[in-house]
Scaffold this motif. Structure first.
Motif, PDB file in Angstrom:
ATOM      1  N   PHE A 302      47.318  43.876   7.857  1.00  0.00           N
ATOM      2  CA  PHE A 302      47.783  42.529   8.174  1.00  0.00           C
ATOM      3  C   PHE A 302      46.883  41.454   7.578  1.00  0.00           C
ATOM      4  N   ALA A 303      46.066  41.828   6.607  1.00  0.00           N
ATOM      5  CA  ALA A 303      45.118  40.865   6.042  1.00  0.00           C
ATOM      6  C   ALA A 303      45.827  39.714   5.364  1.00  0.00           C
ATOM      7  N   GLY A 304      47.037  39.969   4.832  1.00  0.00           N
ATOM      8  CA  GLY A 304      47.763  38.914   4.150  1.00  0.00           C
ATOM      9  C   GLY A 304      48.401  37.925   5.086  1.00  0.00           C
ATOM     10  N   ASN A 305      48.370  38.178   6.381  1.00  0.00           N
ATOM     11  CA  ASN A 305      48.989  37.290   7.365  1.00  0.00           C
ATOM     12  C   ASN A 305      47.899  36.684   8.227  1.00  0.00           C
ATOM     13  N   PRO A 306      47.453  35.448   7.973  1.00  0.00           N
ATOM     14  CA  PRO A 306      46.347  34.844   8.723  1.00  0.00           C
ATOM     15  C   PRO A 306      46.658  34.738  10.194  1.00  0.00           C
ATOM     16  N   GLY A 307      47.951  34.658  10.542  1.00  0.00           N
ATOM     17  CA  GLY A 307      48.290  34.550  11.961  1.00  0.00           C
ATOM     18  C   GLY A 307      48.038  35.818  12.720  1.00  0.00           C
ATOM     19  N   LEU A 308      47.959  36.959  12.029  1.00  0.00           N
ATOM     20  CA  LEU A 308      47.759  38.243  12.706  1.00  0.00           C
ATOM     21  C   LEU A 308      46.315  38.679  12.684  1.00  0.00           C
ATOM     22  N   SER A 309      45.565  38.321  11.669  1.00  0.00           N
ATOM     23  CA  SER A 309      44.192  38.786  11.589  1.00  0.00           C
ATOM     24  C   SER A 309      43.324  37.743  10.929  1.00  0.00           C
ATOM     25  N   MET A 310      42.155  37.555  11.475  1.00  0.00           N
ATOM     26  CA  MET A 310      41.189  36.631  10.900  1.00  0.00           C
ATOM     27  C   MET A 310      39.938  37.380  10.494  1.00  0.00           C
ATOM     28  N   ALA A 311      40.066  38.693  10.336  1.00  0.00           N
ATOM     29  CA  ALA A 311      38.881  39.503  10.089  1.00  0.00           C
ATOM     30  C   ALA A 311      38.902  40.132   8.727  1.00  0.00           C
ATOM     31  N   SER A 312      39.694  39.644   7.777  1.00  0.00           N
ATOM     32  CA  SER A 312      39.750  40.237   6.454  1.00  0.00           C
ATOM     33  C   SER A 312      38.480  39.912   5.696  1.00  0.00           C
ATOM     34  N   SER A 313      38.199  40.713   4.696  1.00  0.00           N
ATOM     35  CA  SER A 313      36.990  40.515   3.901  1.00  0.00           C
ATOM     36  C   SER A 313      37.043  39.221   3.121  1.00  0.00           C
ATOM     37  N   ASP A 314      38.290  38.639   2.970  1.00  0.00           N
ATOM     38  CA  ASP A 314      38.391  37.383   2.240  1.00  0.00           C
ATOM     39  C   ASP A 314      37.882  36.221   3.083  1.00  0.00           C
ATOM     40  N   THR A 315      38.065  36.298   4.388  1.00  0.00           N
ATOM     41  CA  THR A 315      37.647  35.202   5.255  1.00  0.00           C
ATOM     42  C   THR A 315      36.295  35.452   5.905  1.00  0.00           C
ATOM     43  N   LEU A 316      35.823  36.725   5.866  1.00  0.00           N
ATOM     44  CA  LEU A 316      34.561  37.050   6.523  1.00  0.00           C
ATOM     45  C   LEU A 316      33.732  37.922   5.586  1.00  0.00           C
ATOM     46  N   LYS A 317      32.632  37.389   5.094  1.00  0.00           N
ATOM     47  CA  LYS A 317      31.736  38.133   4.216  1.00  0.00           C
ATOM     48  C   LYS A 317      30.712  38.852   5.080  1.00  0.00           C
ATOM     49  N   ILE A 318      30.851  40.198   5.184  1.00  0.00           N
ATOM     50  CA  ILE A 318      29.990  40.975   6.058  1.00  0.00           C
ATOM     51  C   ILE A 318      28.529  40.835   5.662  1.00  0.00           C
ATOM     52  N   GLU A 319      28.277  40.825   4.364  1.00  0.00           N
ATOM     53  CA  GLU A 319      26.888  40.761   3.926  1.00  0.00           C
ATOM     54  C   GLU A 319      26.224  39.440   4.282  1.00  0.00           C
ATOM     55  N   VAL A 358      31.313  37.679  15.958  1.00  0.00           N
ATOM     56  CA  VAL A 358      31.057  36.427  15.247  1.00  0.00           C
ATOM     57  C   VAL A 358      32.314  35.586  15.308  1.00  0.00           C
ATOM     58  N   PRO A 359      32.174  34.284  15.211  1.00  0.00           N
ATOM     59  CA  PRO A 359      33.351  33.410  15.236  1.00  0.00           C
ATOM     60  C   PRO A 359      34.336  33.763  14.133  1.00  0.00           C
ATOM     61  N   GLY A 360      35.621  33.717  14.489  1.00  0.00           N
ATOM     62  CA  GLY A 360      36.665  33.994  13.524  1.00  0.00           C
ATOM     63  C   GLY A 360      37.027  35.458  13.386  1.00  0.00           C
ATOM     64  N   MET A 361      36.364  36.349  14.159  1.00  0.00           N
ATOM     65  CA  MET A 361      36.644  37.792  14.052  1.00  0.00           C
ATOM     66  C   MET A 361      37.728  38.190  15.043  1.00  0.00           C
ATOM     67  N   ASP A 362      38.600  39.091  14.598  1.00  0.00           N
ATOM     68  CA  ASP A 362      39.658  39.639  15.455  1.00  0.00           C
ATOM     69  C   ASP A 362      39.024  40.318  16.662  1.00  0.00           C
ATOM     70  N   SER A 363      39.649  40.136  17.825  1.00  0.00           N
ATOM     71  CA  SER A 363      39.098  40.699  19.064  1.00  0.00           C
ATOM     72  C   SER A 363      39.097  42.223  19.066  1.00  0.00           C
ATOM     73  N   ASP A 364      39.860  42.844  18.179  1.00  0.00           N
ATOM     74  CA  ASP A 364      39.881  44.304  18.118  1.00  0.00           C
ATOM     75  C   ASP A 364      38.742  44.867  17.287  1.00  0.00           C
ATOM     76  N   TRP A 365      37.897  43.999  16.726  1.00  0.00           N
ATOM     77  CA  TRP A 365      36.820  44.442  15.843  1.00  0.00           C
ATOM     78  C   TRP A 365      35.511  43.790  16.262  1.00  0.00           C
ATOM     79  N   LEU A 366      34.423  44.491  15.979  1.00  0.00           N
ATOM     80  CA  LEU A 366      33.074  43.980  16.169  1.00  0.00           C
ATOM     81  C   LEU A 366      32.276  44.247  14.898  1.00  0.00           C
ATOM     82  N   VAL A 367      31.171  43.571  14.757  1.00  0.00           N
ATOM     83  CA  VAL A 367      30.239  43.880  13.678  1.00  0.00           C
ATOM     84  C   VAL A 367      29.233  44.884  14.214  1.00  0.00           C
ATOM     85  N   GLY A 368      29.067  45.995  13.517  1.00  0.00           N
ATOM     86  CA  GLY A 368      28.136  47.024  13.934  1.00  0.00           C
ATOM     87  C   GLY A 368      27.000  47.187  12.957  1.00  0.00           C
ATOM     88  N   GLU A 369      25.825  47.495  13.490  1.00  0.00           N
ATOM     89  CA  GLU A 369      24.653  47.714  12.655  1.00  0.00           C
ATOM     90  C   GLU A 369      24.007  49.037  13.025  1.00  0.00           C
TER      91      GLU A 369
END
Length: 386
Positions: A302-319, A358-369
């Protein structure tokens, strides 16, 4: 139809006599032969085994086949000695519907491809259930049914025969007691006679009286003789009845003692039933685990649909994401997870990682280290600890 009237009359007479005997026993009016305590314990144990086996069998049938109409149908096919027609179960039917829907919606669409994967999983779950039902029916239900319809019927038949032998024995005891009582009364009623002396006028006048006494004495002697024969006959019948009762009691005792072997056999079947359940639920768990891994990657679809996900690599740079000063938590990984791309972090079951949002991340995902490694991880694969 050829009826044996004499046999019918005899059976009716026996039935009536035993009914009267049962009634007398209930009211304590006649004697009853009691079985020994060990035999009574065997009878009680056998009855308990039958009752609980029947309840466990019926409830297991309900567990394996909750639909009462289907159970009745299977019962009828079994009694008619015919094979039950194979039909898809609920899981298999749901899987077919999902896959047919995917063909209609388009297997290349996100919804269609998901339906295909879930439908395939449901079909595999249905197949596992079918295998579990077949295994349980053979290894658990069949032995319980064989006991109820085979061994228990034999035990019940021999117990009824033993009860008839007991009634015959008690009846013989009553007849012997009655014959002995009549014999003793006949012996007491014998009249005493005096031998006639020299003939005289008085003695001649007493001759008719003595003749009557002599006749009465002969009648009493004959009656006493008849009762003696009746006592001998009743004693013989009692010995025969006692022998038959003892023989039948021994046969019934051996069958009742076999209940211990029945328990051992049912215990083995119970272990097999538990093993079948364990294998079935393990298969279901593995199928669902595989499905969950597949579905865990679907947010990327669903990365192509901003209304469904805000956690794509285009909008969130993990590094470029930095861990916050506060708000980090430890999490335990529940299942293995293979990263779909470089923005995700691969996981191993049972390892501990640090997670945060982090702000803007989908609630179904977290950043893990994990050490120097960083990436997005699905929440459903984690157990948050602190």
């Amino acid at each position: 139809m050829d009826f044996n009237v004499k046999k019918l009359a005899s059976d009716a007479g026996v039935f009536f006599t035993r009914a009267v005997q049962f009634t007398g026993e209930k009211f304590g009016q006649v004697e009853k032969t009691e079985l020994d305590a060990h035999f009574e314990n065997l009878l009680s144990r056998a009855d308990s085994t039958k009752n609980w086996t029947e309840k466990i069998f019926r409830q297991t049938e309900v567990l394996l086949q909750p639909n009462p109409s289907a159970r009745i149908e299977e019962f009828l096919y079994e009694k008619l000695d015919r094979t039950v027609p194979s039909r898809p179960n609920n899981g298999e039917l749901l899987g077919h519907y999902m896959q047919d829907a995917a063909k209609d919606f388009g297997p290349g669409t996100p919804y269609g491809s998901t339906l295909i994967k879930v439908g395939d999983c449901e079909r595999r779950l249905g197949g596992a259930q079918r295998e579990f039902l077949q295994t349980s029916a053979i290894s658990f239900l069949a032995p319980l049914r064989n006991f109820l319809e085979g061994d228990w019927r034999t035990i019940s038949k021999e117990r009824r025969l033993l009860e008839n032998r007991r009634l015959d024995l008690d009846s013989s005891k009553a007849r012997l007691k009655k014959a002995k009582l009549a014999e003793s009364k006949a012996a007491v009623s014998l009249p005493s006679t005096t031998s006639p002396c020299a003939p005289s006028a008085a003695s001649c006048n007493q001759a008719p009286v003595q003749s009557e006494l002599l006749l009465l004495n002969n009648i009493c002697l004959y009656s006493n003789y008849l009762w003696s024969e009746e006592v001998d006959k009743a004693a013989h019948e009692l010995r025969v009845a006692q022998t038959e009762f003892d023989r039948q009691a021994e046969v019934t005792r051996l069958l009742l003692e076999g209940i211990s072997s029945t328990h051992v056999n049912h215990l083995r079947c119970l272990h097999e039933f538990v093993e079948a359940q364990t294998a079935y639920y393990k298969q279901c768990y593995l199928h669902m685990q595989d499905l969950q891994k597949e579905l865990g990657r679907f947010p990327n679809a669903f990365a192509g649909n901003p209304g469904l996900s805000m956690a794509s690599s285009d909008t969130l740079k993990i590094e470029e994401v930095q861990a916050p000063a506060t708000g980090t938590r430890k999490a335990k990984v529940l299942y293995d997870y293979d990263a779909a791309d470089t923005s995700e972090l691969s996981l191993l079951a049972d390892e501990l990682i640090t997670v945060y949002t982090v702000p803007g991340m989908d609630s179904d995902w977290l950043v893990g280290e994990r050490g120097n490694q960083k990436g997005r991880v699905p929440v459903t694969y984690l157990e948050l600890l602190s």
